[in-house]
Enzyme design. Structure first.
Site, PDB file in Angstrom:
ATOM      1  N   ASN A  43       0.813  -1.224   0.000  1.00 56.48           N
ATOM      2  CA  ASN A  43       0.000   0.000   0.000  1.00 56.48           C
ATOM      3  C   ASN A  43       0.847   1.276   0.000  1.00 56.48           C
ATOM      4  O   ASN A  43       0.334   2.356   0.228  1.00 56.48           O
ATOM      5  CB  ASN A  43      -0.990  -0.004   1.180  1.00 56.48           C
ATOM      6  CG  ASN A  43      -0.283  -0.169   2.526  1.00 56.48           C
ATOM      7  OD1 ASN A  43       0.915   0.075   2.635  1.00 56.48           O
ATOM      8  ND2 ASN A  43      -1.030  -0.579   3.544  1.00 56.48           N
ATOM      9  N   ARG A  77       3.283   7.163  11.635  1.00 57.24           N
ATOM     10  CA  ARG A  77       2.697   6.703  12.897  1.00 57.24           C
ATOM     11  C   ARG A  77       2.515   7.908  13.800  1.00 57.24           C
ATOM     12  O   ARG A  77       3.393   8.775  13.903  1.00 57.24           O
ATOM     13  CB  ARG A  77       3.595   5.670  13.592  1.00 57.24           C
ATOM     14  CG  ARG A  77       3.541   4.277  12.971  1.00 57.24           C
ATOM     15  CD  ARG A  77       2.151   3.639  13.038  1.00 57.24           C
ATOM     16  NE  ARG A  77       2.090   2.342  12.383  1.00 57.24           N
ATOM     17  CZ  ARG A  77       1.595   2.124  11.154  1.00 57.24           C
ATOM     18  NH1 ARG A  77       1.115   3.121  10.432  1.00 57.24           N
ATOM     19  NH2 ARG A  77       1.564   0.902  10.654  1.00 57.24           N
ATOM     20  N   GLN A 124      -5.678   3.479  18.229  1.00 55.55           N
ATOM     21  CA  GLN A 124      -6.668   3.290  17.168  1.00 55.55           C
ATOM     22  C   GLN A 124      -7.594   2.149  17.538  1.00 55.55           C
ATOM     23  O   GLN A 124      -7.079   1.096  17.912  1.00 55.55           O
ATOM     24  CB  GLN A 124      -5.969   3.019  15.829  1.00 55.55           C
ATOM     25  CG  GLN A 124      -5.290   4.266  15.301  1.00 55.55           C
ATOM     26  CD  GLN A 124      -4.716   4.098  13.894  1.00 55.55           C
ATOM     27  OE1 GLN A 124      -4.144   5.016  13.355  1.00 55.55           O
ATOM     28  NE2 GLN A 124      -4.841   2.933  13.306  1.00 55.55           N
ATOM     29  N   HIS A 171      -7.559   6.137   9.744  1.00 59.69           N
ATOM     30  CA  HIS A 171      -6.411   5.450   9.130  1.00 59.69           C
ATOM     31  C   HIS A 171      -6.858   4.688   7.881  1.00 59.69           C
ATOM     32  O   HIS A 171      -7.221   3.518   7.952  1.00 59.69           O
ATOM     33  CB  HIS A 171      -5.794   4.500  10.165  1.00 59.69           C
ATOM     34  CG  HIS A 171      -4.442   3.998   9.796  1.00 59.69           C
ATOM     35  ND1 HIS A 171      -3.627   3.345  10.676  1.00 59.69           N
ATOM     36  CD2 HIS A 171      -3.752   4.042   8.635  1.00 59.69           C
ATOM     37  CE1 HIS A 171      -2.497   3.022  10.079  1.00 59.69           C
ATOM     38  NE2 HIS A 171      -2.568   3.418   8.827  1.00 59.69           N
TER      39      HIS A 171
HETATM   40  P1  NAD Z   1      10.327   1.475   4.141  1.00 60.11           P
HETATM   41  O1  NAD Z   1      10.848   0.384   4.981  1.00 60.11           O
HETATM   42  O2  NAD Z   1      10.409   1.315   2.658  1.00 60.11           O
HETATM   43  O3  NAD Z   1      11.025   2.855   4.505  1.00 60.11           O
HETATM   44  C1  NAD Z   1      11.276   3.278   5.789  1.00 60.11           C
HETATM   45  C2  NAD Z   1      12.429   4.270   5.724  1.00 60.11           C
HETATM   46  O4  NAD Z   1      12.557   4.865   7.016  1.00 60.11           O
HETATM   47  C3  NAD Z   1      13.766   3.627   5.397  1.00 60.11           C
HETATM   48  O5  NAD Z   1      14.355   4.284   4.297  1.00 60.11           O
HETATM   49  C4  NAD Z   1      14.578   3.829   6.680  1.00 60.11           C
HETATM   50  O6  NAD Z   1      15.963   3.994   6.428  1.00 60.11           O
HETATM   51  C5  NAD Z   1      13.939   5.089   7.231  1.00 60.11           C
HETATM   52  N1  NAD Z   1      14.196   5.276   8.656  1.00 60.11           N
HETATM   53  C6  NAD Z   1      14.220   4.344   9.644  1.00 60.11           C
HETATM   54  N2  NAD Z   1      14.534   4.924  10.811  1.00 60.11           N
HETATM   55  C7  NAD Z   1      14.701   6.253  10.572  1.00 60.11           C
HETATM   56  C8  NAD Z   1      15.037   7.363  11.385  1.00 60.11           C
HETATM   57  N3  NAD Z   1      15.278   7.216  12.674  1.00 60.11           N
HETATM   58  N4  NAD Z   1      15.135   8.570  10.787  1.00 60.11           N
HETATM   59  C9  NAD Z   1      14.902   8.720   9.470  1.00 60.11           C
HETATM   60  N5  NAD Z   1      14.579   7.698   8.642  1.00 60.11           N
HETATM   61  C10 NAD Z   1      14.475   6.479   9.194  1.00 60.11           C
HETATM   62  O7  NAD Z   1       8.804   1.663   4.583  1.00 60.11           O
HETATM   63  P2  NAD Z   1       7.629   2.399   3.833  1.00 60.11           P
HETATM   64  O8  NAD Z   1       6.851   1.426   3.007  1.00 60.11           O
HETATM   65  O9  NAD Z   1       8.134   3.633   3.175  1.00 60.11           O
HETATM   66  O10 NAD Z   1       6.710   2.756   5.087  1.00 60.11           O
HETATM   67  C11 NAD Z   1       7.181   3.641   6.086  1.00 60.11           C
HETATM   68  C12 NAD Z   1       6.251   3.651   7.293  1.00 60.11           C
HETATM   69  O11 NAD Z   1       5.001   4.208   6.908  1.00 60.11           O
HETATM   70  C13 NAD Z   1       5.900   2.253   7.825  1.00 60.11           C
HETATM   71  O12 NAD Z   1       6.866   1.782   8.745  1.00 60.11           O
HETATM   72  C14 NAD Z   1       4.567   2.483   8.479  1.00 60.11           C
HETATM   73  O13 NAD Z   1       4.724   2.845   9.836  1.00 60.11           O
HETATM   74  C15 NAD Z   1       3.977   3.654   7.709  1.00 60.11           C
HETATM   75  N6  NAD Z   1       2.869   3.223   6.836  1.00 60.11           N
HETATM   76  C16 NAD Z   1       1.651   3.803   7.021  1.00 60.11           C
HETATM   77  C17 NAD Z   1       0.590   3.408   6.225  1.00 60.11           C
HETATM   78  C18 NAD Z   1      -0.770   4.039   6.361  1.00 60.11           C
HETATM   79  O14 NAD Z   1      -1.752   3.425   5.967  1.00 60.11           O
HETATM   80  N7  NAD Z   1      -0.866   5.248   6.882  1.00 60.11           N
HETATM   81  C19 NAD Z   1       0.758   2.408   5.268  1.00 60.11           C
HETATM   82  C20 NAD Z   1       2.031   1.889   5.068  1.00 60.11           C
HETATM   83  C21 NAD Z   1       3.070   2.290   5.874  1.00 60.11           C
END
Ligand code: NAD
Length: 386
Positions: free
Chosen positions: A147, A285, A314, A333
């Protein structure tokens, strides 16, 4: 044979939909980095159906029952008397979605001695206490990329909604009004703004690529720096950390996982270093932000707007202050649970289950925790330091 406990959000108030707004889903052949879409042996649902609510069952019932497993589906997930709490005591596999998270706290994990696999149908496994999962040797897997693009689209929508001040203007129309000055007094153009991307993973990069054509100056930070060629293509300015990132931007979008390094980062102190009238969009988050600091920043005008779709807890209680704070454009969400996303993460959940029951290795990109350590995407993204 295994007991699978599946926690899903309740059906629509008017009942499970007999038909949908569209007859087909757009066709996608692969994710942007070439990763293939989920590849289960089969699926027992029609893509486009509401799979994430209890009656949808992620399309898993006949597959699991034919294989002799037991499937329990519930939306009753909170409190000691909840069905989730009663059923987890002999569950082998627990599946839940971040939109309606079954919080797997250390206490609940202690009550589930057979629990061996926790699947996130979607992305973001912070509702599982990962250090405890590591300690207990529980595998945690999610449907990486299922997603991400939908969340990036939602992010762009909310950036535009805030900057252009869409929601109050829409309300004027609904209320029968026509005062253009009311509608225009908080409306800006995104063009020419500085936009900061906090974490350039799958979602962050998709946001970069979608915002670049708006004529903005893009900034980002991430422990994993992007290739120089990519930075040049999108005119990206790299910052060492979030403190440097937020100083000179008009819009901040947040895409890091919730970890011990990101929890509470958007606090009074950090917000005070931003330009007056900056906007924040956080679909990552809620706990990355200090809830009350966001309210204070909106009330004082330090922030001109806040949006996103993630809350804590949530479902958000009716009196959660983010429902009523000024100049917000929050949604529940939903960004990652569009009908196409549901089809992908339902198929991915089945792919993970098929591999699990056959004793085959999981795709590394689906893994967060395995064998008592962060693994795959978990090792890359959750173990990263800011
Ligand atoms: P991803 O794993 O592709 O990317 C996460 C990125 O965060 C990585 O590049 C990592 O290096 C970086 N990161 C980790 N710790 C960090 C820090 N301390 N400072 C800066 N960057 C940091 O994941 P994604 O698919 O891009 O998703 C990211 C987040 O979005 C998920 O973990 C989830 O919590 C959230 N998400 C929300 C929804 C929603 O419906 N709202 C859906 C999917 C994901």
């Amino acid at each position: 044979m295994a007991k699978v406990l599946l926690v899903l959000y309740p059906d629509p108030v008017a009942g499970y939909p007999p038909r949908y707004a569209r007859d087909t889903l757009p066709r996608i052949d692969a994710y942007p980095n070439g990763q293939t879409l989920p590849t289960p042996e089969a699926v027992d649902f029609t893509p486009g159906e509401l799979l994430g609510s209890v009656s949808g069952e992620l399309g898993l019932r006949s597959y699991l029952e034919k294989a002799g497993h037991t499937l329990v589906v519930t939306s009753d997930k909170d409190g000691p008397d909840s069905e989730f709490e009663r059923e987890l005591v002999d569950a082998d596999v627990i599946i839940s979605q971040p939109f309606w998270p079954a919080y797997l706290t250390p206490e609940r994990i202690a009550k589930a001695p057979r629990l061996a696999l926790a699947i996130t149908a979607g992305i973001g496994s912070d509702h599982v206490d990962l250090p405890t999962a590591i300690e207990r040797g529980i595998t945690v897997a999610e449907v990486t990329y299922s997603n991400s693009i939908g969340v990036a689209e939602h992010t762009v929508m909310q950036v535009l909604a805030l900057v252009r001040d869409f929601l109050p203007q829409h309300q004027i129309v609904r209320d029968g009004g026509w005062n253009i000055a009311d509608a225009a007094q908080r409306s800006y153009d995104l063009e020419g703004m500085d936009v900061g991307i906090f974490a350039a993973g799958r979602i962050g990069r998709a946001v970069i690529e979608r915002l670049a054509p708006f004529g903005v100056r893009l900034h980002y930070t991430d422990p994993h720096r992007l290739p120089a060629e990519y930075e040049q293509r999108y005119g990206l300015t790299f910052h060492d950390d979030i403190r440097s990132l937020v100083r000179d931007i008009d819009v901040l979008t947040v895409h890091a996982p919730l970890t011990e390094h990101t929890q509470g980062l958007l606090d009074d102190e950090l917000l005070a270093t931003m330009r007056r009238g900056a906007y924040v969009v956080n679909p990552a988050r809620a706990a990355i932000a200090d809830r009350d600091a966001i309210v204070r920043a909106l009330e004082s005008g330090r922030l001109a707007g806040y949006a996103g779709d993630v809350w804590f807890p949530q479902p958000a209680p009716a009196d959660h202050p983010w429902r009523t704070m000024p100049n917000h454009a929050m949604t529940p969400h939903t960004s990652g649970t569009s009908l196409p996303s549901q089809a992908r993460y339902a198929a991915g959940t089945r792919e993970i289950l098929e591999a699990w029951f056959a004793g085959r290795p999981q795709r590394p990109e689906y893994l967060i925790v395995e064998g008592g350590a962060y693994a795959g995407t978990g090792a890359h993204s959750y173990a990263a330091r800011g």
